[in-house]
Design a protein around this motif. Structure first.
Motif, mmCIF file in Angstrom:
data_model
loop_
_atom_site.group_PDB
_atom_site.id
_atom_site.type_symbol
_atom_site.label_atom_id
_atom_site.label_comp_id
_atom_site.label_asym_id
_atom_site.label_seq_id
_atom_site.Cartn_x
_atom_site.Cartn_y
_atom_site.Cartn_z
ATOM 1 N N GLN A 90 68.344 -55.306 -36.772
ATOM 2 C CA GLN A 90 69.183 -54.013 -37.344
ATOM 3 C C GLN A 90 68.182 -53.421 -38.466
ATOM 4 O OE1 GLN A 90 72.898 -55.092 -38.029
ATOM 5 N NE2 GLN A 90 73.802 -53.660 -36.378
ATOM 6 N N ILE A 91 67.886 -54.581 -39.170
ATOM 7 C CA ILE A 91 66.799 -54.165 -40.345
ATOM 8 C C ILE A 91 65.350 -53.825 -39.637
ATOM 9 C CG2 ILE A 91 65.448 -55.532 -42.259
ATOM 10 C CD1 ILE A 91 68.028 -57.226 -42.647
ATOM 11 N N PHE A 92 64.972 -54.487 -38.741
ATOM 12 C CA PHE A 92 63.841 -54.065 -38.189
ATOM 13 C C PHE A 92 63.692 -52.441 -37.576
ATOM 14 C CE2 PHE A 92 61.085 -53.568 -34.440
ATOM 15 C CZ PHE A 92 59.685 -53.573 -35.034
ATOM 16 N N ARG A 93 64.736 -52.373 -36.918
ATOM 17 C CA ARG A 93 64.896 -51.221 -36.080
ATOM 18 C C ARG A 93 65.347 -49.897 -37.091
ATOM 19 N NH1 ARG A 93 69.913 -48.684 -33.069
ATOM 20 N NH2 ARG A 93 68.719 -47.323 -31.707
ATOM 21 N N HIS A 94 65.900 -50.297 -38.166
ATOM 22 C CA HIS A 94 66.253 -49.022 -38.827
ATOM 23 C C HIS A 94 65.740 -48.862 -40.269
ATOM 24 C CE1 HIS A 94 69.713 -47.989 -36.406
ATOM 25 N NE2 HIS A 94 70.053 -49.092 -36.341
ATOM 26 N N ILE A 95 64.818 -49.950 -40.698
ATOM 27 C CA ILE A 95 64.030 -49.878 -41.909
ATOM 28 C C ILE A 95 62.494 -50.152 -41.798
ATOM 29 C CG2 ILE A 95 63.931 -51.149 -44.208
ATOM 30 C CD1 ILE A 95 66.702 -51.889 -44.097
ATOM 31 N N VAL A 96 62.190 -51.344 -40.943
ATOM 32 C CA VAL A 96 60.812 -51.731 -40.771
ATOM 33 C C VAL A 96 60.223 -50.427 -39.676
ATOM 34 C CG1 VAL A 96 59.005 -53.416 -40.199
ATOM 35 C CG2 VAL A 96 61.249 -54.029 -41.215
ATOM 36 N N ALA A 97 60.767 -50.432 -38.540
ATOM 37 C CA ALA A 97 60.000 -49.464 -37.747
ATOM 38 C C ALA A 97 59.922 -48.056 -38.287
ATOM 39 C CB ALA A 97 60.831 -49.622 -36.349
ATOM 40 N N PRO A 98 60.808 -47.487 -38.718
ATOM 41 C CA PRO A 98 60.530 -46.316 -39.422
ATOM 42 C C PRO A 98 59.676 -46.127 -40.531
ATOM 43 C CG PRO A 98 62.849 -46.379 -39.063
ATOM 44 C CD PRO A 98 62.287 -47.852 -38.878
ATOM 45 N N GLY A 99 59.531 -47.276 -41.246
ATOM 46 C CA GLY A 99 58.705 -47.476 -42.249
ATOM 47 C C GLY A 99 56.871 -47.536 -41.732
ATOM 48 N N ILE A 100 56.959 -48.184 -40.522
ATOM 49 C CA ILE A 100 55.388 -48.376 -39.994
ATOM 50 C C ILE A 100 55.086 -47.284 -38.963
ATOM 51 C CG2 ILE A 100 55.519 -50.985 -40.681
ATOM 52 C CD1 ILE A 100 56.039 -51.472 -37.839
ATOM 53 N N ARG A 101 55.944 -46.363 -38.741
ATOM 54 C CA ARG A 101 55.672 -45.598 -37.615
ATOM 55 C C ARG A 101 54.300 -44.571 -37.790
ATOM 56 N NH1 ARG A 101 59.494 -40.487 -35.286
ATOM 57 N NH2 ARG A 101 58.163 -40.238 -33.712
ATOM 58 N N PRO A 102 53.941 -44.221 -38.947
ATOM 59 C CA PRO A 102 52.773 -43.489 -39.205
ATOM 60 C C PRO A 102 51.599 -44.599 -38.780
ATOM 61 C CG PRO A 102 54.081 -43.245 -40.971
ATOM 62 C CD PRO A 102 54.818 -44.147 -40.283
ATOM 63 N N ILE A 103 51.674 -45.648 -39.106
ATOM 64 C CA ILE A 103 50.793 -46.841 -39.017
ATOM 65 C C ILE A 103 50.482 -47.085 -37.371
ATOM 66 C CG2 ILE A 103 49.852 -49.096 -39.406
ATOM 67 C CD1 ILE A 103 49.687 -47.026 -41.829
ATOM 68 N N ILE A 104 51.656 -47.259 -36.885
ATOM 69 C CA ILE A 104 51.645 -47.378 -35.196
ATOM 70 C C ILE A 104 50.870 -45.904 -34.575
ATOM 71 C CG2 ILE A 104 52.998 -47.317 -33.258
ATOM 72 C CD1 ILE A 104 55.215 -48.824 -34.817
ATOM 73 N N SER A 105 51.266 -44.835 -35.143
ATOM 74 C CA SER A 105 50.654 -43.426 -34.746
ATOM 75 C C SER A 105 48.881 -43.872 -35.050
ATOM 76 C CB SER A 105 51.227 -42.226 -35.399
ATOM 77 O OG SER A 105 50.481 -41.403 -34.702
ATOM 78 N N LEU A 106 48.643 -44.122 -36.140
ATOM 79 C CA LEU A 106 47.237 -44.063 -36.728
ATOM 80 C C LEU A 106 46.720 -45.110 -35.733
ATOM 81 C CD1 LEU A 106 44.759 -43.540 -38.499
ATOM 82 C CD2 LEU A 106 45.608 -45.534 -39.802
ATOM 83 N N SER A 107 47.181 -46.059 -35.487
ATOM 84 C CA SER A 107 46.723 -47.477 -34.763
ATOM 85 C C SER A 107 46.572 -46.929 -33.181
ATOM 86 C CB SER A 107 47.613 -48.599 -34.622
ATOM 87 O OG SER A 107 47.492 -49.019 -35.947
ATOM 88 N N VAL A 108 47.288 -46.130 -32.493
ATOM 89 C CA VAL A 108 47.293 -45.635 -31.272
ATOM 90 C C VAL A 108 46.127 -44.656 -31.093
ATOM 91 C CG1 VAL A 108 48.255 -44.199 -29.508
ATOM 92 C CG2 VAL A 108 49.500 -46.003 -30.494
ATOM 93 N N ILE A 109 46.024 -43.844 -32.229
ATOM 94 C CA ILE A 109 44.846 -42.761 -32.296
ATOM 95 C C ILE A 109 43.490 -43.525 -32.434
ATOM 96 C CG2 ILE A 109 43.729 -41.090 -33.454
ATOM 97 C CD1 ILE A 109 46.506 -40.119 -34.228
ATOM 98 N N LEU A 110 43.366 -44.479 -33.311
ATOM 99 C CA LEU A 110 42.059 -45.246 -33.256
ATOM 100 C C LEU A 110 41.728 -46.209 -32.210
ATOM 101 C CD1 LEU A 110 42.491 -46.554 -37.061
ATOM 102 C CD2 LEU A 110 41.005 -44.831 -36.140
ATOM 103 N N ALA A 111 42.662 -46.715 -31.606
ATOM 104 C CA ALA A 111 42.618 -47.515 -30.223
ATOM 105 C C ALA A 111 41.960 -46.636 -29.211
ATOM 106 C CB ALA A 111 43.927 -48.247 -29.867
ATOM 107 N N VAL A 112 43.082 -45.482 -28.938
ATOM 108 C CA VAL A 112 42.459 -44.538 -27.853
ATOM 109 C C VAL A 112 41.000 -44.214 -28.226
ATOM 110 C CG1 VAL A 112 42.961 -42.504 -26.486
ATOM 111 C CG2 VAL A 112 44.860 -44.308 -27.010
ATOM 112 N N SER A 113 40.887 -43.580 -29.234
ATOM 113 C CA SER A 113 39.425 -42.922 -29.381
ATOM 114 C C SER A 113 38.360 -43.707 -29.440
ATOM 115 C CB SER A 113 39.432 -42.056 -30.663
ATOM 116 O OG SER A 113 39.656 -42.845 -32.044
ATOM 117 N N GLY A 114 38.632 -45.005 -29.899
ATOM 118 C CA GLY A 114 37.729 -46.218 -29.875
ATOM 119 C C GLY A 114 37.396 -46.739 -28.549
ATOM 120 N N SER A 115 38.470 -46.719 -27.548
ATOM 121 C CA SER A 115 38.271 -47.096 -26.309
ATOM 122 C C SER A 115 37.313 -46.149 -25.589
ATOM 123 C CB SER A 115 39.669 -47.560 -25.528
ATOM 124 O OG SER A 115 40.345 -46.298 -25.228
#
Length: 168
Positions: A76-101
């Motif tokens: 629950q801590i991961f789902r409701h605190i950590v995951a929303p907190g790192i969501r922008p980094i997940i989005s950035l990582s996906v953008i970097l991975a796709v454009s890099g590939s």
């Protein structure tokens, strides 16, 4: 490149676990892209780790304390605190991975020279420009690649929008 040589580091490590593959990791058309992908993942693991570590450390400790006091489980801590907190980094990582590939050049070019199945769009564009002296066509190909990267990034941003809140 020493890692992927026959009887090189990868074969030696696999031999420790009882496997004796003796494969041409960079010469086999079925394995070359998997090998190059592994190198790419290893190369950018450090950057991704630092990005996620910074995002997790930016989450206020009071949120964790409040969740623990309320009896929240680790999931629950991961789902409701950590995951929303790192969501922008997940989005950035996906953008970097796709454009890099889509625009990968250096790893296949350095390791295989862009031969065989390791040809990429960028390697072909550079060959057009410098080997075949078709700079106009190569420029058009580069613009097409730019448009593809922009389109994929735009689609990704539309599918996973930022949830910014206006605090004013």
């Amino acid at each position: 490149m020493y890692f992927f040589r026959p009887h090189g580091t990868l074969d030696s490590v696999l031999a420790l676990f009882g496997a004796h593959p003796d494969k041409l990791w960079l010469g086999d058309p079925d394995l070359v892209n998997v090998s190059l992908s592994g190198v790419s993942v290893w190369r950018f693991t450090g950057l991704t780790f630092v990005l996620f570590l910074g995002a997790i450390q930016a989450i206020p400790g009071e949120l964790y304390e409040a969740a623990e006091l309320d009896g929240a489980a680790r999931w629950q801590i991961f789902r409701h605190i950590v995951a929303p907190g790192i969501r922008p980094i997940i989005s950035l990582s996906v953008i970097l991975a796709v454009s890099g590939s889509l625009s990968v050049f250096e790893i296949p070019f350095v390791m295989t020279g862009g031969a065989g199945e390791s040809k990429t769009f960028v390697i072909q564009t550079i060959k057009l420009a410098f080997q075949f002296n078709k700079t106009g066509l190569a420029s058009a190909a580069a613009v097409v690649l730019l448009l593809i990267v922009l389109l994929v990034t735009w689609l990704q941003r539309r599918l996973v929008p930022d949830e910014r809140t206006d605090l004013t």
